[in-house]
Design a protein around this motif. Structure first.
Motif, PDB file in Angstrom:
ATOM      1  N   TYR A 296       0.832  -1.209   0.000  1.00 20.54           N
ATOM      2  CA  TYR A 296       0.000   0.000   0.000  1.00 20.54           C
ATOM      3  C   TYR A 296       0.866   1.257   0.000  1.00 20.54           C
ATOM      4  O   TYR A 296       0.590   2.222  -0.740  1.00 20.54           O
ATOM      5  CB  TYR A 296      -0.910  -0.013   1.223  1.00 20.54           C
ATOM      6  N   GLN A 297       1.930   1.257   0.805  1.00 19.92           N
ATOM      7  CA  GLN A 297       2.831   2.407   0.846  1.00 19.92           C
ATOM      8  C   GLN A 297       3.499   2.623  -0.509  1.00 19.92           C
ATOM      9  O   GLN A 297       3.625   3.762  -0.975  1.00 19.92           O
ATOM     10  CB  GLN A 297       3.899   2.201   1.924  1.00 19.92           C
ATOM     11  N   LYS A 298       3.914   1.529  -1.143  1.00 22.38           N
ATOM     12  CA  LYS A 298       4.577   1.640  -2.443  1.00 22.38           C
ATOM     13  C   LYS A 298       3.598   2.090  -3.529  1.00 22.38           C
ATOM     14  O   LYS A 298       3.932   2.921  -4.389  1.00 22.38           O
ATOM     15  CB  LYS A 298       5.220   0.305  -2.822  1.00 22.38           C
ATOM     16  N   LEU A 299       2.381   1.562  -3.499  1.00 22.57           N
ATOM     17  CA  LEU A 299       1.366   2.006  -4.461  1.00 22.57           C
ATOM     18  C   LEU A 299       1.063   3.491  -4.277  1.00 22.57           C
ATOM     19  O   LEU A 299       0.899   4.230  -5.251  1.00 22.57           O
ATOM     20  CB  LEU A 299       0.083   1.192  -4.284  1.00 22.57           C
TER      21      LEU A 299
ATOM     22  N   LYS B  25       3.787  -4.409 -11.024  1.00 22.77           N
ATOM     23  CA  LYS B  25       4.888  -5.261 -11.484  1.00 22.77           C
ATOM     24  C   LYS B  25       6.188  -4.907 -10.784  1.00 22.77           C
ATOM     25  O   LYS B  25       6.946  -5.796 -10.353  1.00 22.77           O
ATOM     26  CB  LYS B  25       5.052  -5.138 -12.998  1.00 22.77           C
ATOM     27  N   ASP B  26       6.452  -3.615 -10.644  1.00 24.74           N
ATOM     28  CA  ASP B  26       7.685  -3.193  -9.980  1.00 24.74           C
ATOM     29  C   ASP B  26       7.659  -3.552  -8.492  1.00 24.74           C
ATOM     30  O   ASP B  26       8.692  -3.911  -7.922  1.00 24.74           O
ATOM     31  CB  ASP B  26       7.880  -1.684 -10.152  1.00 24.74           C
ATOM     32  N   ILE B  27       6.479  -3.464  -7.877  1.00 28.06           N
ATOM     33  CA  ILE B  27       6.372  -3.844  -6.460  1.00 28.06           C
ATOM     34  C   ILE B  27       6.661  -5.334  -6.288  1.00 28.06           C
ATOM     35  O   ILE B  27       7.347  -5.742  -5.348  1.00 28.06           O
ATOM     36  CB  ILE B  27       4.976  -3.499  -5.906  1.00 28.06           C
ATOM     37  N   SER B  28       6.135  -6.151  -7.204  1.00 26.38           N
ATOM     38  CA  SER B  28       6.379  -7.599  -7.109  1.00 26.38           C
ATOM     39  C   SER B  28       7.865  -7.899  -7.248  1.00 26.38           C
ATOM     40  O   SER B  28       8.400  -8.787  -6.567  1.00 26.38           O
ATOM     41  CB  SER B  28       5.574  -8.355  -8.165  1.00 26.38           C
TER      42      SER B  28
ATOM     43  N   GLU C 295      -1.512  -8.592  -6.402  1.00 23.25           N
ATOM     44  CA  GLU C 295      -2.930  -8.451  -6.733  1.00 23.25           C
ATOM     45  C   GLU C 295      -3.801  -8.738  -5.511  1.00 23.25           C
ATOM     46  O   GLU C 295      -4.797  -8.045  -5.268  1.00 23.25           O
ATOM     47  CB  GLU C 295      -3.296  -9.374  -7.889  1.00 23.25           C
ATOM     48  N   ASP C 296      -3.431  -9.775  -4.739  1.00 27.82           N
ATOM     49  CA  ASP C 296      -4.166 -10.070  -3.501  1.00 27.82           C
ATOM     50  C   ASP C 296      -4.079  -8.896  -2.522  1.00 27.82           C
ATOM     51  O   ASP C 296      -5.052  -8.570  -1.837  1.00 27.82           O
ATOM     52  CB  ASP C 296      -3.607 -11.330  -2.838  1.00 27.82           C
ATOM     53  N   HIS C 297      -2.898  -8.270  -2.466  1.00 31.76           N
ATOM     54  CA  HIS C 297      -2.728  -7.112  -1.584  1.00 31.76           C
ATOM     55  C   HIS C 297      -3.653  -5.975  -2.012  1.00 31.76           C
ATOM     56  O   HIS C 297      -4.279  -5.319  -1.168  1.00 31.76           O
ATOM     57  CB  HIS C 297      -1.273  -6.625  -1.621  1.00 31.76           C
ATOM     58  N   ILE C 298      -3.737  -5.749  -3.312  1.00 36.88           N
ATOM     59  CA  ILE C 298      -4.584  -4.671  -3.824  1.00 36.88           C
ATOM     60  C   ILE C 298      -6.053  -4.959  -3.524  1.00 36.88           C
ATOM     61  O   ILE C 298      -6.812  -4.059  -3.130  1.00 36.88           O
ATOM     62  CB  ILE C 298      -4.356  -4.480  -5.340  1.00 36.88           C
ATOM     63  N   LEU C 299      -6.462  -6.208  -3.676  1.00 40.65           N
ATOM     64  CA  LEU C 299      -7.844  -6.570  -3.336  1.00 40.65           C
ATOM     65  C   LEU C 299      -8.129  -6.285  -1.864  1.00 40.65           C
ATOM     66  O   LEU C 299      -9.181  -5.746  -1.520  1.00 40.65           O
ATOM     67  CB  LEU C 299      -8.088  -8.053  -3.644  1.00 40.65           C
TER      68      LEU C 299
END
Length: 319
Positions: A226-229, A236-239, A250-254
């Motif tokens: 969340y902090q990185k977003l 993709k860069d976060i992964s 994607e699970d984190h975003i959900l």
């Protein structure tokens, strides 16, 4: 407890396992459980029965047809049970603080021991004091509890308010006063906690009390994503930075959307596709995800799940 069990079992999708329903009630910290709760309109029951034993749950399923429902269970699409309980704890401590300071007492034992809530109330009360809004806060409190009396046949939450030299009651004491089993009183209180949040979500009516609403906390790894977003880094860069698979992010975003930390759905789904999906979904609720995927091949499973979350939270209304 049994009204909550009955509601959860009767409102879960037919293809869902008993274990998945049980996981919602005990508050299992998994992304599948978060999505199950949100997609089935059971989010407000998440972690409502943390001490429930699976054997008790299974036994109730066997006997549920004999259960006599005495009152309906209310639900809310945007908050977990803990959110409701902690929001009310904020209101309790805010009222206690206001009451004691107005009597010139600046040292008292807080009715709430949670340090996060204490800090939140301290900051909020300081703002109220600085802007001379104590009178406005008192008006909001009276307005809230008048609304609770109007919305309920009988109100119970006022028993839990504590002021200057006025201790609150325990659930056991309230149970004896009202002649209600403690287990049923818990369920009635849960309904009224939902009434509280439904009421104070209106910021125009409750500019102060609306600030006491507490969102469900994010899991640690989700919070890092969340902090990185928030700083503008893409999925993709976060992964790559976290050395995890893209579907983990994607699970984190959900989870971020389910728990109310973002509502920017169009950042992940084109508006035209989202509109088409909304219209289809509202006529085909409760299907397995692969059914939606078969009808919307251009959408990924992540996009489909995100769209469902937005619809069920009431943030994506069909046009």
């Amino acid at each position: 407890m049994y009204h909550i069990l009955s509601y959860a079992i009767n409102h879960a999708f037919n293809y869902k396992t008993n274990k998945s329903i049980y996981n919602i009630l005990i508050g299992k910290k998994s992304h599948q459980t978060f999505f199950d709760a949100s997609s089935q309109q059971l989010l407000s029951l998440y972690h409502s029965l943390p001490n429930l034993k699976y054997a008790t749950f299974e036994q109730f399923i066997l006997q549920k047809d004999d259960f006599n429902n005495q009152f309906p269970i209310k639900t809310h699409p945007r908050y977990t049970y803990d959110s409701f309980a902690q929001t009310f704890s904020c209101i309790q401590l805010l009222i206690q603080t206001l009451s004691n300071i107005r009597k010139g007492t600046f040292k008292f034992i807080p009715v709430v021991q949670n340090t996060f809530i204490q800090k939140k109330v301290k900051h909020l009360y300081a703002s109220v004091k600085k802007t001379n809004l104590e009178g406005a806060l008192i008006e909001e409190v009276y307005k809230l509890f008048d609304a609770l009396d109007t919305n309920s046949e009988h109100s119970y939450l006022h028993y839990y308010l504590q002021g200057y030299e006025e201790p609150m009651y325990t659930r056991q004491q309230i149970s004896l006063i009202e002649g209600i089993k403690q287990s049923e009183l818990y369920e009635l209180e849960m309904n009224q906690l939902i009434d509280v949040v439904n009421e104070i979500e209106d910021k125009s009516k409750y500019p102060i009390l609306s600030q006491t609403i507490i969102l469900p906390p994010l899991l640690n790894q989700t919070y890092i994503s969340y902090q990185k977003l928030s700083s503008g880094i893409n999925m993709k860069d976060i992964s790559n930075l976290q050395n995890v698979k893209l579907n983990t992010i994607e699970d984190h975003i959900l989870e971020i959307f389910i728990k109310g930390y973002s509502n920017h759905y169009y950042s992940y789904i084109e508006e035209s596709w989202l509109q088409l999906f909304k219209n289809y979904y509202l006529n085909h609720k409760g299907e397995r995800l692969r059914v939606y995927k078969d009808n919307f091949e251009n959408l990924s499973y992540f996009q489909i799940k995100l769209a469902i979350v937005g619809i069920e939270r009431g943030e994506l209304n069909a046009q």
